[in-house]
Write a protein that holds these residues in place. Structure first.
Motif, PDB file in Angstrom:
ATOM      1  N   THR A 275      -5.657 -19.496   9.266  1.00 21.11           N
ATOM      2  CA  THR A 275      -5.722 -18.208   8.583  1.00 21.11           C
ATOM      3  C   THR A 275      -6.080 -18.474   7.126  1.00 21.11           C
ATOM      4  O   THR A 275      -5.349 -19.176   6.416  1.00 21.11           O
ATOM      5  CB  THR A 275      -4.373 -17.455   8.649  1.00 21.11           C
ATOM      6  OG1 THR A 275      -4.048 -17.202  10.010  1.00 21.11           O
ATOM      7  CG2 THR A 275      -4.443 -16.146   7.883  1.00 21.11           C
ATOM      8  N   GLU A 276      -7.200 -17.974   6.697  1.00 20.18           N
ATOM      9  CA  GLU A 276      -7.654 -18.218   5.326  1.00 20.18           C
ATOM     10  C   GLU A 276      -6.810 -17.407   4.339  1.00 20.18           C
ATOM     11  O   GLU A 276      -6.510 -16.235   4.566  1.00 20.18           O
ATOM     12  CB  GLU A 276      -9.123 -17.830   5.182  1.00 20.18           C
ATOM     13  CG  GLU A 276     -10.072 -18.672   6.024  1.00 20.18           C
ATOM     14  CD  GLU A 276     -10.138 -20.118   5.560  1.00 20.18           C
ATOM     15  OE1 GLU A 276      -9.813 -20.380   4.384  1.00 20.18           O
ATOM     16  OE2 GLU A 276     -10.511 -20.980   6.378  1.00 20.18           O
ATOM     17  N   LEU A 277      -6.423 -18.054   3.250  1.00 19.57           N
ATOM     18  CA  LEU A 277      -5.641 -17.411   2.198  1.00 19.57           C
ATOM     19  C   LEU A 277      -6.512 -17.276   0.948  1.00 19.57           C
ATOM     20  O   LEU A 277      -7.173 -18.238   0.539  1.00 19.57           O
ATOM     21  CB  LEU A 277      -4.392 -18.230   1.882  1.00 19.57           C
ATOM     22  CG  LEU A 277      -3.459 -18.518   3.075  1.00 19.57           C
ATOM     23  CD1 LEU A 277      -2.279 -19.352   2.616  1.00 19.57           C
ATOM     24  CD2 LEU A 277      -2.977 -17.222   3.706  1.00 19.57           C
ATOM     25  N   ASP A 278      -6.502 -16.098   0.374  1.00 17.94           N
ATOM     26  CA  ASP A 278      -7.352 -15.868  -0.805  1.00 17.94           C
ATOM     27  C   ASP A 278      -6.584 -15.931  -2.116  1.00 17.94           C
ATOM     28  O   ASP A 278      -7.112 -15.660  -3.186  1.00 17.94           O
ATOM     29  CB  ASP A 278      -8.079 -14.526  -0.688  1.00 17.94           C
ATOM     30  CG  ASP A 278      -7.104 -13.344  -0.620  1.00 17.94           C
ATOM     31  OD1 ASP A 278      -5.886 -13.568  -0.782  1.00 17.94           O
ATOM     32  OD2 ASP A 278      -7.567 -12.211  -0.402  1.00 17.94           O
ATOM     33  N   GLY A 279      -5.311 -16.269  -2.031  1.00 21.56           N
ATOM     34  CA  GLY A 279      -4.499 -16.368  -3.235  1.00 21.56           C
ATOM     35  C   GLY A 279      -3.726 -15.119  -3.551  1.00 21.56           C
ATOM     36  O   GLY A 279      -2.804 -15.136  -4.378  1.00 21.56           O
ATOM     37  N   SER A 280      -4.039 -14.023  -2.899  1.00 21.14           N
ATOM     38  CA  SER A 280      -3.349 -12.769  -3.219  1.00 21.14           C
ATOM     39  C   SER A 280      -1.912 -12.750  -2.726  1.00 21.14           C
ATOM     40  O   SER A 280      -1.123 -11.916  -3.123  1.00 21.14           O
ATOM     41  CB  SER A 280      -4.109 -11.590  -2.612  1.00 21.14           C
ATOM     42  OG  SER A 280      -4.150 -11.704  -1.195  1.00 21.14           O
ATOM     43  N   ASN A 281      -1.571 -13.690  -1.861  1.00 22.88           N
ATOM     44  CA  ASN A 281      -0.206 -13.719  -1.329  1.00 22.88           C
ATOM     45  C   ASN A 281       0.698 -14.647  -2.124  1.00 22.88           C
ATOM     46  O   ASN A 281       1.837 -14.880  -1.743  1.00 22.88           O
ATOM     47  CB  ASN A 281      -0.228 -14.178   0.127  1.00 22.88           C
ATOM     48  CG  ASN A 281      -0.773 -15.580   0.268  1.00 22.88           C
ATOM     49  OD1 ASN A 281      -1.601 -15.998  -0.527  1.00 22.88           O
ATOM     50  ND2 ASN A 281      -0.314 -16.303   1.269  1.00 22.88           N
ATOM     51  N   GLU A 282       0.191 -15.212  -3.231  1.00 21.76           N
ATOM     52  CA  GLU A 282       1.023 -16.111  -4.027  1.00 21.76           C
ATOM     53  C   GLU A 282       2.150 -15.331  -4.700  1.00 21.76           C
ATOM     54  O   GLU A 282       1.975 -14.192  -5.160  1.00 21.76           O
ATOM     55  CB  GLU A 282       0.167 -16.794  -5.100  1.00 21.76           C
ATOM     56  CG  GLU A 282      -0.867 -17.758  -4.499  1.00 21.76           C
ATOM     57  CD  GLU A 282      -1.728 -18.372  -5.577  1.00 21.76           C
ATOM     58  OE1 GLU A 282      -2.572 -19.192  -5.252  1.00 21.76           O
ATOM     59  OE2 GLU A 282      -1.515 -17.999  -6.758  1.00 21.76           O
TER      60      GLU A 282
END
Length: 381
Positions: free
Chosen positions: A368-375
């Motif tokens: 699942t690719e993470l774009d950093g918005s879940n940091e």
């Protein structure tokens, strides 16, 4: 007496021939790629017929059984032709180079009514058979998870060959995972519910060296100077490391069993390779990448558990764990062909299922690719 025709002249071909003879079959022929090699190996093994034309050998030898002991990429056509000739088929892993061709062969064999055996055969090491019995007896309670860990530290200079190419049946999933998946299935149950995984090619290329015939002796051909500018190189397109997660439904428990399969072919080990079966009230540890070492049972403390005498007496009296497992499976296969009652053994059903799973894992679609918005962000006053 059942007659057997062997495809392959290397370590596996000669090992299959020995196993079928020990089980009471007659090895009537051997087929290989190189005329001189197949002639010499057949003479050494006392096999009357040798040749390089598989279809001609089927006509001349008229075997009841064929044994396919070539790299996986060369399995499809000979197996199909043997089935069409009405032969039972014993095939080494991998079954073929892809799930699609493996499924097609499974369906053809079922339609023709021939029996098949698939030699992901390390499920027959003594300690694995012992673990299977203990789990069935409730020694660890309901199984909850399995851990299969191995690191081989293979030499990067091993000469280029079939093991480096997916279309030829190479890769560690085809030649390591097939065995560990078979082991886990035999011990906790073979209903595989879900699978996810990722692969990595840590190698990239390998030196091209002439003269390698026996796979087990390929290390003898490693070039002394891998920096020699005159060396030619072949490109690897397969995985040398993999991580697979799977869930099994076991008949010995209500909840799915989690299984981790972790392998690095080029990575040095620190602790022992091992397979561990955990349960609600105990655990079983098998030493070795295929669990062929000592078995330890945990019931509050780890203790080595001796092999039951009846299992020891059932093991074929041959040297080498690979050879011992071939002999065990061949014996079961021939008993089944002769109409004797036998326990279930791996067939083209498992072979085609494993190839489809390998195809899925190789796609590396589990991320699942993470774009950093879940940091997580700290609130500021």
């Amino acid at each position: 007496m059942l007659k057997v025709l062997i495809a392959g002249t290397g370590f596996a071909g000669q090992g299959h021939a020995d196993a079928f003879r020990a089980a009471g079959a007659e090895v009537v022929g051997m087929v290989g790629r190189t005329p001189g090699v197949v002639r010499d190996v057949a003479a050494k093994k006392g096999i009357a017929y040798s040749g390089t034309d598989w279809q001609q050998a089927l006509k001349v030898c008229r075997p009841d059984i064929v044994s396919i002991a070539t790299p996986g990429g060369a399995h499809n056509d000979p197996v199909r032709q043997a089935i069409e000739a009405g032969c039972h088929v014993f095939v080494d892993k991998p079954m073929t180079e892809s799930g699609e061709t493996a499924v097609a062969l499974r369906d053809i064999a079922q339609a023709k009514g021939v029996k098949t055996a698939y030699a992901a055969s390390f499920r027959y090491t003594p300690s694995v058979l012992h673990a299977r019995r203990l789990v069935a007896q409730g020694a660890i309670g309901a199984p909850t998870e399995v851990e299969c860990i191995s690191h081989f530290n293979l030499e990067r200079g091993i000469p280029f060959g079939w093991s480096h190419r997916a279309e030829q049946g190479g890769g560690r999933l085809n030649n390591n995972f097939t065995h560990t998946l078979s082991i886990v299935s035999s011990v906790i149950g073979d209903r595989i519910l879900r699978v996810a995984g990722e692969v990595r090619d840590d190698l990239g290329r390998a030196p091209i060296v002439e003269g390698v015939h026996d796979f087990t002796k390929r290390r003898d051909f490693i070039p002394k100077d891998l920096g020699d500018p005159a060396l030619e190189w072949g490109e690897s397109n397969v995985e040398w490391s993999y991580t697979v997660l799977a869930q099994f439904q076991s008949p010995f428990g209500d909840q799915p069993v989690s299984a981790l399969f972790r392998h690095g072919a080029l990575i040095p080990r620190f602790h022992d390779d091992h397979i561990v079966f955990y349960g609600t009230s105990g655990a079983i540890y098998l030493k070795g990448h295929y669990g062929s070492g000592p078995l330890y049972l945990w019931d509050g403390a780890w203790r080595e558990h001796p092999l039951p005498q009846d299992i020891a007496e059932e093991m074929p009296a041959v040297a080498g764990e690979t050879e011992q497992c071939w002999h065990y499976l061949v014996r079961e296969f021939l008993r089944d062909i002769r109409g004797e009652a036998v326990e279930a053994y791996p067939t083209f059903h498992e072979g085609s299922q494993y190839q489809q799973i390998i195809d899925l894992v190789r796609r590396n679609c589990s991320w699942t690719e993470l774009d950093g918005s879940n940091e997580r962000r700290e609130k500021r006053p």
